[in-house]
Design a protein around this motif. Structure first.
Motif, PDB file in Angstrom:
ATOM      1  N   LEU A 220      -1.900 -99.640 -49.899  1.00 26.95           N
ATOM      2  CA  LEU A 220      -2.229-101.000 -50.292  1.00 26.95           C
ATOM      3  C   LEU A 220      -2.734-100.997 -51.736  1.00 26.95           C
ATOM      4  CD1 LEU A 220      -4.191-102.233 -47.140  1.00 26.95           C
ATOM      5  CD2 LEU A 220      -1.808-102.694 -47.706  1.00 26.95           C
ATOM      6  N   LEU A 221      -2.584-102.112 -52.410  1.00 28.67           N
ATOM      7  CA  LEU A 221      -2.994-102.176 -53.804  1.00 28.67           C
ATOM      8  C   LEU A 221      -4.503-102.085 -53.964  1.00 28.67           C
ATOM      9  CD1 LEU A 221      -0.576-104.874 -55.249  1.00 28.67           C
ATOM     10  CD2 LEU A 221      -0.229-102.427 -54.911  1.00 28.67           C
ATOM     11  N   TRP A 222      -5.239-102.343 -52.904  1.00 28.76           N
ATOM     12  CA  TRP A 222      -6.703-102.279 -52.962  1.00 28.76           C
ATOM     13  C   TRP A 222      -7.251-101.043 -52.250  1.00 28.76           C
ATOM     14  CZ3 TRP A 222      -3.990-106.809 -52.204  1.00 28.76           C
ATOM     15  CH2 TRP A 222      -3.548-107.062 -50.896  1.00 28.76           C
ATOM     16  N   ASP A 223      -6.407-100.082 -51.952  1.00 30.54           N
ATOM     17  CA  ASP A 223      -6.861 -98.790 -51.436  1.00 30.54           C
ATOM     18  C   ASP A 223      -7.355 -97.925 -52.587  1.00 30.54           C
ATOM     19  OD1 ASP A 223      -6.347 -99.289 -48.761  1.00 30.54           O
ATOM     20  OD2 ASP A 223      -4.366 -98.336 -48.797  1.00 30.54           O
ATOM     21  N   GLN A 224      -8.438 -97.216 -52.362  1.00 27.92           N
ATOM     22  CA  GLN A 224      -8.973 -96.321 -53.377  1.00 27.92           C
ATOM     23  C   GLN A 224      -9.194 -94.936 -52.788  1.00 27.92           C
ATOM     24  OE1 GLN A 224     -12.514 -98.205 -54.912  1.00 27.92           O
ATOM     25  NE2 GLN A 224     -11.346 -99.587 -56.211  1.00 27.92           N
ATOM     26  N   TRP A 225      -8.870 -93.921 -53.567  1.00 29.56           N
ATOM     27  CA  TRP A 225      -9.078 -92.532 -53.177  1.00 29.56           C
ATOM     28  C   TRP A 225      -9.017 -91.689 -54.442  1.00 29.56           C
ATOM     29  CZ3 TRP A 225      -4.519 -94.948 -53.432  1.00 29.56           C
ATOM     30  CH2 TRP A 225      -3.444 -94.290 -54.037  1.00 29.56           C
ATOM     31  N   GLY A 226      -9.493 -90.476 -54.362  1.00 22.88           N
ATOM     32  CA  GLY A 226      -9.358 -89.564 -55.489  1.00 22.88           C
ATOM     33  C   GLY A 226     -10.004 -90.098 -56.751  1.00 22.88           C
ATOM     34  N   ALA A 227      -9.754 -89.422 -57.840  1.00 21.99           N
ATOM     35  CA  ALA A 227     -10.264 -89.827 -59.146  1.00 21.99           C
ATOM     36  C   ALA A 227      -9.508 -89.060 -60.216  1.00 21.99           C
ATOM     37  CB  ALA A 227     -11.760 -89.543 -59.256  1.00 21.99           C
ATOM     38  N   ILE A 228      -9.095 -89.761 -61.256  1.00 20.95           N
ATOM     39  CA  ILE A 228      -8.396 -89.082 -62.351  1.00 20.95           C
ATOM     40  C   ILE A 228      -9.032 -89.467 -63.684  1.00 20.95           C
ATOM     41  CG2 ILE A 228      -6.209 -88.909 -61.098  1.00 20.95           C
ATOM     42  CD1 ILE A 228      -5.150 -91.243 -62.766  1.00 20.95           C
ATOM     43  N   THR A 229      -8.926 -88.573 -64.627  1.00 21.53           N
ATOM     44  CA  THR A 229      -9.435 -88.813 -65.970  1.00 21.53           C
ATOM     45  C   THR A 229      -8.341 -89.430 -66.833  1.00 21.53           C
ATOM     46  OG1 THR A 229      -8.727 -86.637 -66.759  1.00 21.53           O
ATOM     47  CG2 THR A 229     -10.923 -86.789 -65.738  1.00 21.53           C
ATOM     48  N   ASP A 230      -8.732 -89.861 -68.025  1.00 20.06           N
ATOM     49  CA  ASP A 230      -7.747 -90.376 -68.969  1.00 20.06           C
ATOM     50  C   ASP A 230      -6.688 -89.317 -69.270  1.00 20.06           C
ATOM     51  OD1 ASP A 230      -9.350 -92.589 -69.018  1.00 20.06           O
ATOM     52  OD2 ASP A 230      -9.823 -92.489 -71.152  1.00 20.06           O
ATOM     53  N   ARG A 231      -7.129 -88.077 -69.463  1.00 19.43           N
ATOM     54  CA  ARG A 231      -6.184 -87.014 -69.782  1.00 19.43           C
ATOM     55  C   ARG A 231      -5.199 -86.788 -68.644  1.00 19.43           C
ATOM     56  NH1 ARG A 231      -7.643 -80.732 -71.491  1.00 19.43           N
ATOM     57  NH2 ARG A 231      -5.473 -80.005 -71.603  1.00 19.43           N
ATOM     58  N   THR A 232      -5.711 -86.810 -67.407  1.00 19.72           N
ATOM     59  CA  THR A 232      -4.819 -86.639 -66.258  1.00 19.72           C
ATOM     60  C   THR A 232      -3.819 -87.782 -66.176  1.00 19.72           C
ATOM     61  OG1 THR A 232      -6.501 -85.427 -65.022  1.00 19.72           O
ATOM     62  CG2 THR A 232      -4.702 -86.392 -63.750  1.00 19.72           C
ATOM     63  N   ALA A 233      -4.291 -89.005 -66.429  1.00 20.37           N
ATOM     64  CA  ALA A 233      -3.391 -90.161 -66.416  1.00 20.37           C
ATOM     65  C   ALA A 233      -2.315 -90.015 -67.490  1.00 20.37           C
ATOM     66  CB  ALA A 233      -4.177 -91.450 -66.624  1.00 20.37           C
ATOM     67  N   ASP A 234      -2.695 -89.479 -68.668  1.00 15.08           N
ATOM     68  CA  ASP A 234      -1.706 -89.224 -69.717  1.00 15.08           C
ATOM     69  C   ASP A 234      -0.613 -88.286 -69.212  1.00 15.08           C
ATOM     70  OD1 ASP A 234      -3.162 -90.775 -71.495  1.00 15.08           O
ATOM     71  OD2 ASP A 234      -4.128 -89.045 -72.454  1.00 15.08           O
ATOM     72  N   GLU A 235      -1.027 -87.215 -68.560  1.00 11.56           N
ATOM     73  CA  GLU A 235      -0.089 -86.206 -68.070  1.00 11.56           C
ATOM     74  C   GLU A 235       0.811 -86.777 -66.984  1.00 11.56           C
ATOM     75  OE1 GLU A 235      -3.238 -82.516 -68.875  1.00 11.56           O
ATOM     76  OE2 GLU A 235      -2.827 -83.227 -66.841  1.00 11.56           O
ATOM     77  N   LEU A 236       0.208 -87.519 -66.059  1.00 12.84           N
ATOM     78  CA  LEU A 236       0.984 -88.096 -64.961  1.00 12.84           C
ATOM     79  C   LEU A 236       1.969 -89.143 -65.490  1.00 12.84           C
ATOM     80  CD1 LEU A 236      -1.858 -88.545 -62.315  1.00 12.84           C
ATOM     81  CD2 LEU A 236      -0.050 -86.809 -62.299  1.00 12.84           C
ATOM     82  N   ALA A 237       1.518 -89.950 -66.439  1.00  7.58           N
ATOM     83  CA  ALA A 237       2.397 -90.977 -67.000  1.00  7.58           C
ATOM     84  C   ALA A 237       3.590 -90.336 -67.695  1.00  7.58           C
ATOM     85  CB  ALA A 237       1.616 -91.861 -67.975  1.00  7.58           C
TER      86      ALA A 237
END
Length: 275
Positions: free
Chosen positions: A211-228
């Motif tokens: 769901l769009l309002w489900d939350q789990w885990g945590a990522i940093t800006d750097r991780t988001a850069d890598e995943l993107a």
């Protein structure tokens, strides 16, 4: 890589209602019209819902959505349902039911998380659309849209912005992140919203259609850069990036959607849910 998208996920699996999906039209526009006959948007419909009806937006699984539909309207999904009595959902649910129907036909399909530039001129609403393999390329399809209301083919959407695209543009200073979010009148927007959307896009890419309002885990800006970057490379056809993304999701507990999520629902529910 296509085979994994032919298979139902734990969210798209229709369970005992597979025969209802078997009975849907073969043509994608007609199939999407049937999806709209089953699902009504909890906000965009202009109808006020509350209580147990509003709680339907947390149905989560296609099997539960179809169960609720059949409690009211036993029989084929194409039989007309009054708008206000359709199963309550959002863009994710229109998409997930479409994806489930396509997978039921062994058509590779997945959900894409991002933003719609076609709902407003100065705001990019968070949005989810279906994507299917037509034998030559991946095609975006937006089952929520009434085709006559838009100047483009809603079964081949040209303008969708993925979360990875929005995040990357934001990090390069090319967009105003505060114009990307749930609604201009709500605080869910900006840098953190875009970062969370990247994690959500990764999960949906791996067939965990949360769901769009489900939350789990945590990522940093750097991780988001890598995943993107992996998401964008995979979209360009880089199979190594696709495999790396899948492996990283499978092995990194900060990314992977496990068996519990913190659900912060527009229905008012706020708590941990086993899935």
């Amino acid at each position: 890589m296509l085979q994994r998208y032919r298979e139902q996920s734990r969210f798209s699996d229709p369970g005992p209602f597979g025969d209802l999906l078997d009975g849907l039209p073969d043509g994608l526009p007609e199939l999407m019209a049937t999806v709209r006959n089953v699902v009504v948007h909890y906000r965009a419909s202009g109808i006020a819902f509350d209580g147990s009806r509003l709680a339907e937006i947390d149905s989560r699984w296609v099997s539960r959505m179809l169960e609720r539909d059949q409690e009211r309207f036993p029989g084929p999904l194409a039989a007309q349902r009054p708008v206000a009595e359709r199963v309550l959902g959002c863009c994710r649910d229109f998409t997930l039911l479409t994806v489930a129907a396509l997978r039921q036909r062994q058509v590779p399909a997945r959900s894409r998380v991002g933003f719609s530039p076609y709902f407003a001129d100065d705001w990019n609403y968070d949005h989810v659309v279906a994507e299917y393999w037509n034998g030559r390329r991946w095609v975006l399809a937006d089952a929520q849209l009434e085709p006559e209301d838009y100047p483009f083919d809603t079964a081949d959407v040209p303008q969708f912005i993925t979360a990875a695209q929005a995040w990357t543009a934001h990090r390069r200073g090319l967009i105003d992140a505060d114009r990307y979010g749930v609604d201009p009148a709500l605080p869910f927007r900006g840098h953190q919203f875009l970062l969370d959307s990247v994690l959500l896009e990764v999960a949906h890419r791996q067939c965990d259609e949360a769901l769009l309002w489900d939350q789990w885990g945590a990522i940093t800006d750097r991780t988001a850069d890598e995943l993107a970057e992996l998401l964008l490379s995979a979209d360009r056809g880089d199979l190594d990036a696709e495999r790396t993304l899948a492996k990283r999701y499978e092995t990194d507990p900060s990314l992977r959607l496990a068996n519990r999520v913190h659900c912060m629902s527009p229905s008012g529910f706020d708590g941990w849910v086993s899935i």
